[in-house]
Design an enzyme around this catalytic site. Structure first.
Site, mmCIF file in Angstrom:
data_model
loop_
_atom_site.group_PDB
_atom_site.id
_atom_site.type_symbol
_atom_site.label_atom_id
_atom_site.label_comp_id
_atom_site.label_asym_id
_atom_site.label_seq_id
_atom_site.Cartn_x
_atom_site.Cartn_y
_atom_site.Cartn_z
ATOM 1 C CE LYS A 203 -55.470 1.969 -32.543
ATOM 2 N NZ LYS A 203 -54.284 1.165 -32.181
ATOM 3 C CB SER B 56 -55.009 -3.925 -31.638
ATOM 4 O OG SER B 56 -54.426 -4.331 -32.853
ATOM 5 C CB ALA B 57 -55.626 -1.174 -36.416
ATOM 6 C CB SER B 58 -54.297 -6.451 -35.461
ATOM 7 O OG SER B 58 -54.220 -7.755 -35.988
ATOM 8 C CB THR C 80 -46.985 -8.386 -35.431
ATOM 9 O OG1 THR C 80 -47.670 -7.211 -35.014
ATOM 10 C CG2 THR C 80 -47.224 -9.501 -34.431
ATOM 11 C CG ASP D 118 -51.082 -0.289 -30.817
ATOM 12 O OD1 ASP D 118 -52.053 -0.611 -31.517
ATOM 13 O OD2 ASP D 118 -49.911 -0.235 -31.257
ATOM 14 C CG LEU D 119 -51.183 -6.872 -30.709
ATOM 15 C CD1 LEU D 119 -50.892 -7.510 -29.361
ATOM 16 C CD2 LEU D 119 -52.190 -7.724 -31.477
ATOM 17 C CG ASP D 120 -47.391 -4.106 -35.102
ATOM 18 O OD1 ASP D 120 -46.328 -4.592 -34.693
ATOM 19 O OD2 ASP D 120 -47.500 -3.559 -36.210
ATOM 20 N NE ARG E 106 -56.026 -8.037 -42.639
ATOM 21 C CZ ARG E 106 -56.803 -9.016 -42.177
ATOM 22 N NH1 ARG E 106 -57.513 -9.734 -43.023
ATOM 23 N NH2 ARG E 106 -56.877 -9.279 -40.881
ATOM 24 C CE LYS F 29 -42.998 -0.439 -37.661
ATOM 25 N NZ LYS F 29 -41.782 -0.139 -36.907
ATOM 26 N N GLY F 30 -49.812 0.683 -37.690
ATOM 27 C CA GLY F 30 -51.034 1.218 -37.103
ATOM 28 C C GLY F 30 -52.145 1.460 -38.106
ATOM 29 C CD GLU G 259 -51.500 3.429 -30.770
ATOM 30 O OE1 GLU G 259 -52.503 2.788 -31.113
ATOM 31 O OE2 GLU G 259 -50.448 3.450 -31.471
ATOM 32 C CG ASP G 260 -46.512 1.325 -32.287
ATOM 33 O OD1 ASP G 260 -47.743 1.139 -32.181
ATOM 34 O OD2 ASP G 260 -45.850 0.944 -33.274
ATOM 35 C CG ASN H 109 -54.852 -11.488 -38.167
ATOM 36 O OD1 ASN H 109 -55.651 -12.368 -38.476
ATOM 37 N ND2 ASN H 109 -54.299 -10.691 -39.072
#
Ligand code: B16
Ligand code: MG
Length: 219
Positions: free
Chosen positions: A144, A113-115, A16, A8-10, A48, A44-45, A168-169, A117
C-alpha cells in the site's frame, strides 16, 4: 451496491501495533539505540522490510544483507512470541458484531493486510472463519498505497472494485483503497485520514446499514 467489505487487520480488527512496538524496540536496543512509541507510529501499515529500513535509519545503523535478514527474523520471532499468547479478547470493540452483521446480509468479507502473520493472528482471535478471502503480505508484491492487495481481495470474492468498501487505519491504506476505485472508511482520526470518504472512531455504535447510508450521503 455494496457486495464486499474489505478489512485491514492491524488497527482495524485488532491492535497488534503494541506488539510490533515491543519487538522493534528489542531489536533497536540490541543494535545499541532506543526506539519510542512515537517512532512506532511511522511503521503502522508499513511492510516488515520497509519498517526495518526505517528503524535502522533512526539509529543510523547499516546492516549487510545477511545481518538484515537475521534482524528481520529476530524481530518476527519476538513479535510471534506475543501473538501466540493473544486471544479473542484482543478483537477491537464492535468488530465481531459488525462482521457478523455484514455476513448476515450476504455481503462478502475479505481481509486486506500487509502482515505476513495475518493467518495466525485471525486464528488466535477466532475470526478466521469470518472471511471469504484473506489477502495478506504473503500474497502481494506491491505495498500500500499500491491497490494490489485490495484489488486481489475483490477478485478473490468475485466483486467489482466499485462495489467494495475498505476499512483502513493507515494513510497509505486509504490511498490504496482510493487507487483501487473503492469506497473507503477510515478508522481513526479525521484529521489524519482526511482522504477517506468517511472516518469513524471504530465499530462501536454503528452497523453496516448506517455505514452504507453515510457513504451514500457524502457521494
Ligand atoms: P508483519 P496491517 C501491518 O498490518 C502493520 O500495521 C505494520 O506495522 C506491519 O509492519 C505490517 O503489517 C507487516 O506485518 O511483520 O506481521 O508481516 O495494518 O496492514 O494489517
Ligand atoms: Mg492497519
Amino acid at each position: 451496491m455494496i457486495k464486499c467489505c474489505i478489512f485491514d487487520l492491524d488497527g482495524v480488527i485488532v491492535d497488534t501495533a503494541k506488539y510490533h512496538y515491543l519487538a522493534w524496540k528489542r531489536l533497536a536496543n540490541s543494535l545499541g539505540f532506543d526506539f519510542s512509541e512515537a517512532d512506532n507510529e511511522h511503521l503502522k501499515g508499513v511492510s516488515r522490510v520497509e519498517s526495518l529500513k526505517l528503524v535502522l535509519r533512526l539509529g543510523s545503523v547499516a546492516l549487510e544483507p545477511l545481518a538484515f535478514e537475521a534482524a528481520l527474523a529476530d524481530k518476527n520471532a519476538w513479535y510471534l512470541d506475543y501473538i501466540h499468547q493473544i486471544g479473542p479478547e484482543e478483537i477491537l470493540p464492535g468488530v465481531a458484531d459488525f462482521l457478523a452483521a455484514v455476513r448476515a446480509q450476504g455481503i462478502k468479507t475479505a481481509l486486506g493486510s500487509a502482515s505476513k502473520n495475518a493467518q495466525v493472528i485471525l486464528e488466535r482471535i477466532g475470526l478466521l472463519e469470518q472471511f471469504d478471502a484473506i489477502i495478506d503480505g504473503n500474497k502481494v508484491a506491491n505495498a500500500k498505497p499500491d491497490p494490489e492487495v485490495f484489488l486481489n481481495a475483490a477478485r478473490a470474492t468475485g466483486v467489482a472494485p466499485a462495489d467494495c468498501i475498505v476499512f483502513e487505519d493507515a494513510v497509505a491504506g486509504v490511498q490504496a483503497a482510493l487507487n483501487a476505485g473503492m469506497q473507503c472508511v477510515g478508522i481513526g482520526e479525521p484529521a489524519v485520514l482526511r482522504q477517506a470518504h468517511l472516518v469513524l472512531p471504530g465499530f462501536q455504535n454503528t452497523g453496516i446499514d448506517q455505514v452504507i447510508a453515510q457513504l451514500a450521503a457524502v457521494a
